[in-house]
Design an enzyme around this catalytic site. Structure first.
Site, PDB file in Angstrom:
ATOM      1  N   LYS A  59       0.251 -22.658   5.246  1.00  0.00           N
ATOM      2  CA  LYS A  59       0.922 -21.491   5.195  1.00  0.00           C
ATOM      3  C   LYS A  59       1.533 -20.948   6.423  1.00  0.00           C
ATOM      4  O   LYS A  59       1.975 -20.000   6.463  1.00  0.00           O
ATOM      5  CB  LYS A  59       0.537 -20.597   4.348  1.00  0.00           C
ATOM      6  N   HIS A 120      -2.631 -30.832   8.312  1.00  0.00           N
ATOM      7  CA  HIS A 120      -3.405 -29.573   8.374  1.00  0.00           C
ATOM      8  C   HIS A 120      -4.732 -29.550   9.123  1.00  0.00           C
ATOM      9  O   HIS A 120      -5.503 -28.611   9.367  1.00  0.00           O
ATOM     10  CB  HIS A 120      -3.265 -28.831   7.102  1.00  0.00           C
ATOM     11  N   SER A 150      -0.152 -15.453   2.645  1.00  0.00           N
ATOM     12  CA  SER A 150       0.865 -16.430   2.256  1.00  0.00           C
ATOM     13  C   SER A 150      -0.299 -17.438   1.539  1.00  0.00           C
ATOM     14  O   SER A 150       0.084 -17.835   0.513  1.00  0.00           O
ATOM     15  CB  SER A 150       1.461 -17.061   3.477  1.00  0.00           C
TER      16      SER A 150
HETATM   17  P1  A3P Z   1       5.514 -16.581   2.507  1.00  0.00           P
HETATM   18  O1  A3P Z   1       4.263 -17.053   1.496  1.00  0.00           O
HETATM   19  O2  A3P Z   1       4.820 -15.422   3.458  1.00  0.00           O
HETATM   20  O3  A3P Z   1       6.619 -16.531   1.994  1.00  0.00           O
HETATM   21  P2  A3P Z   1       3.693 -24.004   4.386  1.00  0.00           P
HETATM   22  O4  A3P Z   1       5.137 -24.568   4.435  1.00  0.00           O
HETATM   23  O5  A3P Z   1       3.266 -23.997   5.913  1.00  0.00           O
HETATM   24  O6  A3P Z   1       3.225 -23.849   3.333  1.00  0.00           O
HETATM   25  O7  A3P Z   1       4.428 -22.372   4.805  1.00  0.00           O
HETATM   26  C1  A3P Z   1       4.864 -21.757   3.646  1.00  0.00           C
HETATM   27  C2  A3P Z   1       5.237 -20.341   4.084  1.00  0.00           C
HETATM   28  O8  A3P Z   1       6.453 -20.476   5.096  1.00  0.00           O
HETATM   29  C3  A3P Z   1       5.784 -19.287   3.004  1.00  0.00           C
HETATM   30  O9  A3P Z   1       5.427 -18.052   3.326  1.00  0.00           O
HETATM   31  C4  A3P Z   1       7.349 -19.425   2.912  1.00  0.00           C
HETATM   32  O10 A3P Z   1       8.129 -18.696   2.335  1.00  0.00           O
HETATM   33  C5  A3P Z   1       7.533 -19.760   4.585  1.00  0.00           C
HETATM   34  N1  A3P Z   1       8.818 -20.312   5.047  1.00  0.00           N
HETATM   35  C6  A3P Z   1       9.039 -21.468   4.371  1.00  0.00           C
HETATM   36  N2  A3P Z   1      10.426 -21.953   4.836  1.00  0.00           N
HETATM   37  C7  A3P Z   1      10.973 -20.451   5.571  1.00  0.00           C
HETATM   38  C8  A3P Z   1      12.009 -20.264   6.393  1.00  0.00           C
HETATM   39  N3  A3P Z   1      13.175 -20.895   6.397  1.00  0.00           N
HETATM   40  N4  A3P Z   1      12.086 -19.033   6.804  1.00  0.00           N
HETATM   41  C9  A3P Z   1      10.979 -18.292   6.780  1.00  0.00           C
HETATM   42  N5  A3P Z   1       9.824 -18.600   6.122  1.00  0.00           N
HETATM   43  C10 A3P Z   1       9.752 -20.026   5.702  1.00  0.00           C
END
Ligand code: A3P
Length: 306
Positions: A59, A120, A150
């Site tokens: 996340k 991860h 998140s």
């Molecule tokens: P939130 O849950 O705070 O919205 P991962 O890909 O490591 O699982 O992380 C997911 C997190 O990254 C989520 O955060 C998601 O919304 C955010 N995320 C994904 N793409 C993004 C983007 N283009 N800009 C900002 N945040 C992004």
């Protein structure tokens, strides 16, 4: 392409049932049981010198960086970036589901070079072969409080992760490192300490939010890809939260609801810095900050959380 199709067909088979796996310790790190059960092929994974690894604590912005890297490597070609969902374009090294789903290792062994690989795993569990082959790695880190919020929502919707319990319970579990992939504190610190011993580009989620073009320049320079400013700007646009949220090849909407229950939370949830303020009480913040000071004592690693 046929391989992608097969993978998605398997994923969508109604008979395929996922459940919330318990966590099992691998060298002291809690990992989902199927990963722990398949640890040997992961640990002995054979890297190639031109592999690129994207490593993150869950996340922290993994998917965001995956999309950016894929766009950079394809020089902003949107058709190529739309060829398959992100989890097919960039396989997840350690992920294991019961057969007939191929594991991350199965997919990667047959993938042509150059491979881009998501993980991860904390530094000490990354297969040695990557370091022996001097592979490049991009590490993305996100401030603890937003990362935690998140993860809390993700663990509600990802039906293979342990049930997160209440917010209060989850807060404690996160602080104790009793969540999948272990301690956030150890994860971000160890990669920070090791970044100059290997070819590791350390990127902060908050910097990406502040100036995405600047971070894309860092990525393309690290990968030695020549891109015009126009292409960089095109990638910036394509990688904004709003565009990625609507992009089925990046937003995980292709994953069936038996795996990701989107009624609980969406994968592209908010994508902001400072969302933690909507969840932490004043008392929780005080306890968290005091604990944070202890866990992060002595490091030069600093995060922005506003
Ligand atoms: P939130 O849950 O705070 O919205 P991962 O890909 O490591 O699982 O992380 C997911 C997190 O990254 C989520 O955060 C998601 O919304 C955010 N995320 C994904 N793409 C993004 C983007 N283009 N800009 C900002 N945040 C992004």
């Amino acid at each position: 392409m046929a391989e992608n199709q097969n993978y998605n067909d398997l994923l969508h088979k109604n008979s395929y049932v996922f459940y919330r796996y318990p966590l099992t310790l691998v060298r002291g790190i809690p990992l989902m049981e199927p990963i722990a059960n398949q640890w040997d092929p992961i640990e002995n994974f054979q890297a190639r010198p031109d592999d690129l690894i994207i490593s993150t604590y869950p996340k922290a912005g993994t998917t965001w960086m995956q999309e950016i890297v894929d766009l950079v490597l394809n020089k902003g070609d949107l058709e190529k970036a739309h060829r398959a969902p992100i989890y097919v374009r960039i396989p997840f090294l350690e992920i294991c589901s019961p057969p007939p789903m191929p594991s991350g290792v199965d997919k990667l062994v047959n993938a042509p070079s150059p491979r881009v690989i998501k993980t991860h795993l904390p530094y000490q569990l990354v297969p040695k072969s990557f370091w022996e082959n001097n592979c490049k790695m991009i590490y993305v880190a996100r401030n603890a409080k937003d990362n935690l919020v998140s993860y809390y929502f993700f663990d509600q919707m990802n039906l293979t992760q342990p049930d997160p319990g209440t917010w209060e319970e989850y807060l404690t579990k996160f602080m104790e490192g009793k969540v999948a992939w272990g301690s956030w504190y150890d994860h971000v610190r160890r990669y920070w300490d090791e970044k100059d011993n290997h070819r590791i580009l350390y990127v902060f989620y908050e910097d990406m939010k502040k100036d995405l073009a600047h971070e894309i320049h860092r990525v393309k320079d690290f990968l030695q890809v020549d891109l015009s400013e126009d292409i960089v700007q095109k990638i910036v646009h394509k990688a904004t939260f709003e565009i990625m949220k609507e992009n089925p090849m990046a937003n995980y909407e292709t994953v069936p609801s038996s795996l990701f229950d989107k009624s609980k939370s969406s994968f592209m949830r908010k994508g902001t810095v400072g969302d933690w303020k909507n969840y932490f009480t004043v008392a929780q913040r005080e306890v968290f900050d005091a604990h944070y000071q202890q866990k992060m004592k002595g490091t030069s690693l600093h995060f922005q959380e506003e």
